[in-house]
Design a protein around this motif. Structure first.
Motif, mmCIF file in Angstrom:
data_model
loop_
_atom_site.group_PDB
_atom_site.id
_atom_site.type_symbol
_atom_site.label_atom_id
_atom_site.label_comp_id
_atom_site.label_asym_id
_atom_site.label_seq_id
_atom_site.Cartn_x
_atom_site.Cartn_y
_atom_site.Cartn_z
ATOM 1 N N SER A 236 -9.153 28.417 -24.048
ATOM 2 C CA SER A 236 -8.105 27.632 -23.390
ATOM 3 C C SER A 236 -7.306 28.527 -22.449
ATOM 4 N N ILE A 237 -6.704 27.906 -21.462
ATOM 5 C CA ILE A 237 -5.944 28.651 -20.453
ATOM 6 C C ILE A 237 -4.522 28.093 -20.396
ATOM 7 N N LEU A 238 -3.555 28.982 -20.480
ATOM 8 C CA LEU A 238 -2.152 28.583 -20.313
ATOM 9 C C LEU A 238 -1.673 29.089 -18.960
ATOM 10 N N ILE A 249 -3.244 23.778 -29.610
ATOM 11 C CA ILE A 249 -4.054 23.486 -28.426
ATOM 12 C C ILE A 249 -5.505 23.794 -28.792
ATOM 13 N N GLY A 250 -6.336 22.790 -28.786
ATOM 14 C CA GLY A 250 -7.739 22.969 -29.156
ATOM 15 C C GLY A 250 -8.495 23.775 -28.110
ATOM 16 N N PRO A 251 -9.841 23.806 -28.223
ATOM 17 C CA PRO A 251 -10.627 24.636 -27.314
ATOM 18 C C PRO A 251 -10.698 24.071 -25.905
ATOM 19 N N TYR A 267 -10.613 20.271 -24.766
ATOM 20 C CA TYR A 267 -11.252 19.878 -23.502
ATOM 21 C C TYR A 267 -10.353 18.988 -22.634
ATOM 22 N N SER A 268 -9.055 19.159 -22.764
ATOM 23 C CA SER A 268 -8.147 18.326 -21.975
ATOM 24 C C SER A 268 -7.318 19.189 -21.040
#
Lengths: 429, 84
Positions: A236-238, A249-251, A267-268
């Motif tokens: 994931s990217i923040l 926060i999922g993958p 995936y969102s």
């Protein structure tokens, strides 16, 4: 012992709409893991089989290594049958011992421990037959098992569960790359940064009030502040995010703006500014820039959610945001009201005002009303494109499952479409 | 009682803000009458409301001209037992 996870069609499972329309309840997240992962860990099961609503069985088979809706799994071993709604923390003492069953007041089985020796006198041709015959033959255990009853239960328990999961995993340290300058507040023992993760300069990780777990392959861009307890999923990217406490926060998510005490399944994208609080967001959701949800009413009264669009349910909490189903997309500037139900596969165009609290699945919300829009084929095309961008496929089994969900959710949608037509007609007359 | 065509023209006029006298059966909603995609959706909704019918959105949105819309709506009315 074989663990049998059960999530059969029922009114109670509809309390987890729109998130559980497209997955078994045990795939929902709370804390650092899914409910299913917690049940497996708690029971120590090495062998697991599962039973899901028939319409999602083929699609779920593509995602899991567990046998799905396979009655042959109901024989040949000691069984521990667990309802998907049971909290793993309540399973102490349920895994071993003689056969017995725990049911809810209405007779729904929550947990059944069935010794292999007893299976011979039970019907094992289907999960329903097994549970019915077990109810008649096995002793009922006293006491109750704690259950998850609504999606917002997961949201409200998330901070506590994050801390408990971090402690249970017992893992801390920095295996990824942290670029200077950065700041870690609180104990470094409450921080884990996984392998392949890159934390850019000017990031603050605040573990003073809870642990922060950043899983493998994540990327944390400058000016992000992460407050614990918090879990950031793999890859994931923040993006300069104000990531407040209690976030899961999922993958493979992209998250910017301000987020707080919410769960994003995976995936969102919520790439841009805008506030998301006390919400549960499904997979393949895209929240357009400045999409914002309210999670607190101005009078501080407890939030209600109308899961069926008609009957508001009091959540008992003054803070509940939005429930947003898989594949839903919002336009720039979308404003969700406190306790909004936003169905799956919906497409939402902002109106400049807070939207209605209930938007059904497969709705095209245009010009301030629910319409049929361009239909489900167009939504499937968008789903195909969105998934392709992350190297995933919208399979034939998934399309078949979504066709069933389209039918399942038709009554509420049809009613909303009729209401929308009347509103449009009155505007035009 | 106004004909199906008259009613289709009246709805089209209201939604697209076009003088009814300027709407001809051969006119395409998008290219001749300037319907944007959202207005196409609105037209479908308004035809359903006007005639009391339910149309398949894929079929309805594939109709291009005013005349074809009147023909399609008359067919749906017959199928759904709605007088029009």
């Amino acid at each position: 012992m074989r663990l049998i996870l059960v999530d059969l069609p029922s009114e109670k499972r509809r309390n987890f709409d729109p998130l559980a329309l497209s997955r078994p309840i045990w795939e929902l997240r709370c804390g650092m893991t899914t409910l299913g992962e917690k049940l497996v860990a708690k029971t120590g099961a090495t062998e697991v089989a599962c039973f899901v609503p028939p319409y999602m069985a083929d699609a779920y088979r593509e995602q899991t290594a567990w046998p799905v809706n396979d009655a042959s799994q109901l024989a040949g071993d000691n069984l521990l049958v667990v309802n998907a709604r049971v909290k793993a923390s309540g399973l102490d003492g349920e895994t071993t011992g003689p056969s017995r069953m725990v049911c809810e007041a209405d007779g729904e089985c929550l947990c059944a421990r069935i010794a292999k020796a007893d299976l011979g006198r039970l019907k094992t041709d289907s999960i329903e037959s097994l549970l019915e015959s077990a109810k008649a033959a096995l002793p009922a255990a006293g006491g109750e098992l704690p259950t998850w009853n609504y999606t917002w239960d997961l949201i409200l328990s998330n901070p506590e569960q994050l801390a408990a999961d971090f402690k249970a995993l017992g893992r801390s340290g920095i295996e990824g790359k942290v670029e200077e300058p950065n700041a870690v507040r609180g104990s470094r023992g409450d921080v884990f940064i996984g392998r392949g993760t890159v934390v850019h300069p000017m990031v603050v990780i605040d573990a003073e009030h809870g642990p922060v777990y950043i899983d493998e392959g994540a990327e944390i861009h400058p000016f992000t502040r992460i407050e614990g307890p918090c879990y950031i999923g793999k890859k994931s990217i923040l993006l300069g995010t104000k990531c407040r406490e209690g976030m899961t926060i999922g993958p493979v998510c992209r998250v910017g703006g301000e987020v707080e005490e919410s769960i994003i399944q995976g995936y969102s994208s919520k790439y841009h500014d805008g506030f998301l609080g006390h919400a549960y967001v499904g997979e393949w959701v895209n929240l357009g820039a400045l999409t914002t949800n309210s999670d607190l009413k101005n009078d501080y009264s407890s939030v209600t959610v109308a899961l069926d669009g008609k009957n508001p349910i009091d959540t008992g909490s003054i803070k509940v945001g939005s429930l947003i189903g898989d594949h839903t997309k919002t336009s720039i500037g979308t404003l969700f009201n406190t306790g909004a139900y936003v169905g799956a596969m919906a497409l939402i165009a902002a109106t400049g005002k807070p939207l209605p609290k209930f938007i059904p699945s497969f709705a095209w919300f245009l010009e301030g009303v629910v319409t049929k829009g361009f239909g489900k084929k167009s939504l499937y095309e968008t789903a195909r494109t969105a998934m392709g961008r992350r190297k995933r496929e919208f399979t034939a089994a998934q399309e078949a499952m979504w066709n069933e969900i389209f039918n399942l959710t038709a009554p509420a949608r049809n009613e909303a479409v009729k209401k929308g037509r009347r509103a449009l007609a009155s505007q035009r007359s | 009682m106004p004909s199906v065509m008259d009613r289709v023209v009246a709805v089209t006029s209201r939604v697209l803000q076009v003088d009814p006298g300027e709407i001809k059966p051969q006119h395409a909603f998008a290219t001749d009458l300037g319907a944007e995609s959202v207005q196409s959706v609105e037209l479908v909704a308004m035809f359903e409301e006007e005639f009391g019918i339910e149309m398949d959105e894929d079929e309805a949105l594939s109709v291009e001209t005013v005349g074809d819309a009147a023909e399609y709506i008359a067919k749906v009315c017959r199928q759904q037992g709605v007088a029009c």
